[in-house]
Design an enzyme around this catalytic site. Structure first.
Site, PDB file in Angstrom:
ATOM      1  CG  ASP A  85      -1.799   1.178   1.367  1.00  0.00           C
ATOM      2  OD1 ASP A  85      -2.073   1.822   0.336  1.00  0.00           O
ATOM      3  OD2 ASP A  85      -2.224   1.483   2.499  1.00  0.00           O
TER       4      ASP A  85
ATOM      5  CE  LYS B 151      -3.469   5.202   0.583  1.00  0.00           C
ATOM      6  NZ  LYS B 151      -2.762   4.450   1.633  1.00  0.00           N
TER       7      LYS B 151
ATOM      8  CG  HIS C 218      -0.211  10.889  -7.439  1.00  0.00           C
ATOM      9  ND1 HIS C 218      -1.147  11.610  -6.742  1.00  0.00           N
ATOM     10  CD2 HIS C 218      -0.224  11.395  -8.699  1.00  0.00           C
ATOM     11  CE1 HIS C 218      -1.704  12.518  -7.541  1.00  0.00           C
ATOM     12  NE2 HIS C 218      -1.146  12.407  -8.731  1.00  0.00           N
TER      13      HIS C 218
ATOM     14  N   PRO D  97       3.755   9.127 -15.616  1.00  0.00           N
ATOM     15  CG  PRO D  97       2.212   9.233 -17.387  1.00  0.00           C
ATOM     16  CD  PRO D  97       3.088  10.095 -16.520  1.00  0.00           C
TER      17      PRO D  97
END
Length: 232
Positions: free
Chosen positions: A60, A62, A64, A67
């Site tokens: 976990d 996340k 961000h 790409p």
């Protein structure tokens, strides 16, 4: 093997304590979630220790980012052998698509790739504070739809959104739900909460549960009780 619905959120700043807890529970009863603090403290070797003990791991972190960077981080998670990894849906369709495409060579061994919509601690006032004049549920639907259109396997969402998202996005789209509290446990810092059975009935596929299990006197018994409640 039955698909375990419970994901135990590990939250330790001491690796020995974490492994002592893990050694008290059965890999057949749950999966484990490793988040930012533990991964930063203990690194990939800690995940390997959990794998050695037979546990499936939800990493976990996340991700961000642009790409290219995000997709390479997702690939690194696949190389580590994790069962599930997540990215922020607000990173956009190109970021999510790149992350999905980089996993294609792994075939059926690839991790599940999940989008994070609106953090369960966020309320409408929090969204307004970052310039989003929208209700949390509406923003969740928008980001979850974007996640599905990008080809990801599912989203992290609160249990209150599960029923709506199952109807909107279909049964195959996985819903991972934090903020789950077994009956009788403290609410903690998650704002939108529900019991395990209520969450599954609402459409959640996987339930993230932390302190009610990790701080229990007998965590194996708590896990057994939760799993039993889900088979009723």
């Amino acid at each position: 093997m039955i698909d375990q619905k419970v994901i135990v959120a590990l939250d330790y700043d001491n690796q020995a304590d974490a492994l002592a807890f893990v050694d008290r529970i059965d890999p057949a009863s749950c999966r484990l979630k490793v988040g930012k603090e533990m991964f930063t403290l203990f690194g990939p070797d800690f995940v390997r220790e959990l794998h050695k003990r037979g546990f499936s791991v939800f990493l976990d972190l996340k991700f961000h980012d642009i790409p290219n960077t995000c997709s390479k981080a997702v690939r690194a998670a696949a190389e580590l052998g994790v069962w599930m990894v997540n990215v922020h849906a607000s990173g956009g369709e190109r970021m999510m698509t790149a992350s999905r495409e980089i996993l294609e060579p792994y075939g059926k061994d690839r991790p599940l790739l999940i989008g994070v919509t609106v953090l369960t601690s966020m309320e409408q006032s929090d969204l307004a504070g970052i310039g989003l004049d929208v209700a949390p549920q509406e923003h969740v639907i928008r980001l979850a739809t974007l996640t599905k259109n990008s080809g990801l396997d599912g989203v992290v969402c609160s249990a209150q959104e599960s029923s709506l998202l199952k109807n909107e996005l279909g049964k195959e789209f996985k819903l991972v739900t934090p903020g789950i509290r077994p009956l009788g446990s403290e609410q903690g810092d998650q704002r939108r909460i529900m019991t395990p059975l209520e969450a599954v009935q609402a459409g959640s596929d996987y339930l993230v549960i932390g302190r009610p299990i990790t701080q229990a006197v007998d965590p194996a018994a708590v896990l057994q009780a939760i799993n039993t409640s889900l088979t009723k």
